[in-house]
Structure formats: structure tokens, C-alpha cells
Scaffold this active site. Structure first.
Site, PDB file in Angstrom:
ATOM      1  N   CYS A  37     -11.754 -18.040  -6.409  1.00 32.30           N
ATOM      2  CA  CYS A  37     -10.397 -18.590  -6.278  1.00 32.30           C
ATOM      3  C   CYS A  37      -9.996 -19.487  -7.446  1.00 32.30           C
ATOM      4  O   CYS A  37      -8.848 -19.891  -7.542  1.00 32.30           O
ATOM      5  CB  CYS A  37     -10.298 -19.402  -4.995  1.00 32.30           C
ATOM      6  SG  CYS A  37     -11.431 -20.786  -5.042  1.00 32.30           S
ATOM      7  N   ASP A  39     -11.020 -22.555  -7.903  1.00 37.77           N
ATOM      8  CA  ASP A  39     -11.085 -23.973  -7.551  1.00 37.77           C
ATOM      9  C   ASP A  39     -12.262 -24.653  -8.255  1.00 37.77           C
ATOM     10  O   ASP A  39     -13.189 -23.997  -8.710  1.00 37.77           O
ATOM     11  CB  ASP A  39     -11.217 -24.146  -6.035  1.00 37.77           C
ATOM     12  CG  ASP A  39      -9.914 -23.791  -5.329  1.00 37.77           C
ATOM     13  OD1 ASP A  39      -8.899 -23.664  -6.019  1.00 37.77           O
ATOM     14  OD2 ASP A  39      -9.941 -23.637  -4.110  1.00 37.77           O
ATOM     15  N   CYS A  62      -9.420 -25.927  -1.912  1.00 34.25           N
ATOM     16  CA  CYS A  62      -8.857 -25.731  -0.580  1.00 34.25           C
ATOM     17  C   CYS A  62      -9.466 -26.729   0.407  1.00 34.25           C
ATOM     18  O   CYS A  62     -10.386 -27.473   0.079  1.00 34.25           O
ATOM     19  CB  CYS A  62      -9.158 -24.308  -0.124  1.00 34.25           C
ATOM     20  SG  CYS A  62     -10.908 -24.055   0.192  1.00 34.25           S
ATOM     21  N   CYS A 106     -16.372 -20.809  -0.169  1.00 34.85           N
ATOM     22  CA  CYS A 106     -16.022 -22.184  -0.542  1.00 34.85           C
ATOM     23  C   CYS A 106     -17.243 -23.096  -0.427  1.00 34.85           C
ATOM     24  O   CYS A 106     -17.321 -24.113  -1.111  1.00 34.85           O
ATOM     25  CB  CYS A 106     -14.915 -22.730   0.335  1.00 34.85           C
ATOM     26  SG  CYS A 106     -13.549 -21.594   0.559  1.00 34.85           S
TER      27      CYS A 106
HETATM   28 FE1  FES Z   1     -11.198 -22.011  -3.366  1.00 32.26          FE
HETATM   29 FE2  FES Z   1     -11.990 -22.424  -0.972  1.00 32.26          FE
HETATM   30  S1  FES Z   1     -10.383 -21.123  -1.558  1.00 32.26           S
HETATM   31  S2  FES Z   1     -12.890 -23.140  -2.769  1.00 32.26           S
END
Ligand code: FES
Length: 147
Positions: A37, A39, A62, A106
Site C-alpha cells: 500500500c 504506507d 492505515c 499491515c
Molecule cells: Fe497500508 Fe495497512 S493499508 S499498512
């Protein structure tokens, strides 16, 4: 809306995350990005007598990633580096009482960022070489792709 599929423990750690912040000049620092994602999670540790005396995180991610960061810092705090290095992403997800299947990736970030911070410390103190730190990191990757 944010509660869909999340249990109370996850929501608690998301709404009231523990150990948020930054340690200036930390003894160990780990930063990992989630390839799924994009992140980002950073973990900062201070070490005293081979134990994690202080730990903080900063996460751009998230709700699950925030809950995971909070939980992994709680789990690692006060532990010896060897013990903390054994915390797996499954341990973190387990302590959180589980995550929805589509959010399991995640929880990789938490354990990975913690391990990266510990390895950073070990590299700085000469316990392992930078090469060894990288080699182990690669071995941990088990991304489920193509789902
Ligand atoms: Fe990116 Fe959870 S959607 S760490």
C-alpha cells in the site's frame, strides 16, 4: 465506518495509540515501507543494559498499521533485544486479537520496523554486519501477492 472488521483491542490501539512520537538521536532506528500500500512506519529505540528502555513510533498508514505500531511498541518495551527480535508479525496480530484478512499485511510493518531498529543498533555496536542485517530482512518476506 472505521470499525468494520476491527475488534475492540484494535480500535483501542488505533484511537489511543501508545508510544507515539520520535526519539531524538535514538540508539536504533528502523524504517519500513509496505510494498502493498505504500504506507510507512518508523520505530525509534533506546537501549540500556541490552534492553529496550524506550521506544516510540511514527506511522503514516492505515488504522491497522497504527494499531500494530502501538501494540508492537508495547510488546517490545522493557524486553531484551534478543527477546524483542523474536517478536513476529503473527505475535503482533495475535496480541491484537486478530486483524481482518485483507489487513494482515499491515501487521508485517510492525515486526519489520522493530527488527530493523534492533538491527540498526546491532550494526552500530558491531554485533552484526550491515550485510547480515540485510540478509535476515530478506528472509522474512512472505508477501502474498496476486490475491
Ligand atoms: Fe497500508 Fe495497512 S493499508 S499498512
Amino acid at each position: 465506518m472505521a470499525q468494520i472488521g476491527y475488534n475492540e483491542t484494535v480500535m483501542d490501539h488505533f484511537m489511543n495509540p501508545r508510544n507515539v512520537g520520535v526519539i531524538e538521536n535514538p540508539d536504533g532506528y528502523g524504517k519500513v515501507g509496505n510494498p502493498v500500500c505504500g504506507d510507512l512506519m518508523e520505530i525509534f529505540i533506546n537501549v540500556k543494559d541490552e534492553r529496550i528502555s524506550d521506544i516510540k513510533f511514527r506511522t503514516f498508514g492505515c488504522g491497522s498499521a497504527i494499531a500494530v505500531s502501538s501494540m508492537v511498541t508495547e510488546m517490545a518495551k522493557g524486553k531484551s533485544l534478543d527477546e524483542a527480535a523474536k517478536i513476529t508479525r503473527d505475535d503482533v496480530a495475535g496480541e491484537l486479537g486478530g486483524l481482518p484478512p485483507q489487513k494482515l499485511h499491515c501487521s508485517n510493518l510492525g515486526a519489520d520496523a522493530l527488527h530493523a531498529a534492533i538491527k540498526d543498533y546491532w550494526v552500530k555496536t558491531g554485533k552484526i554486519s550491515p550485510k547480515e542485517a540485510e540478509a535476515e530482512e530478506g528472509a522474512q518476506e512472505e508477501e502474498q501477492e496476486g490475491e
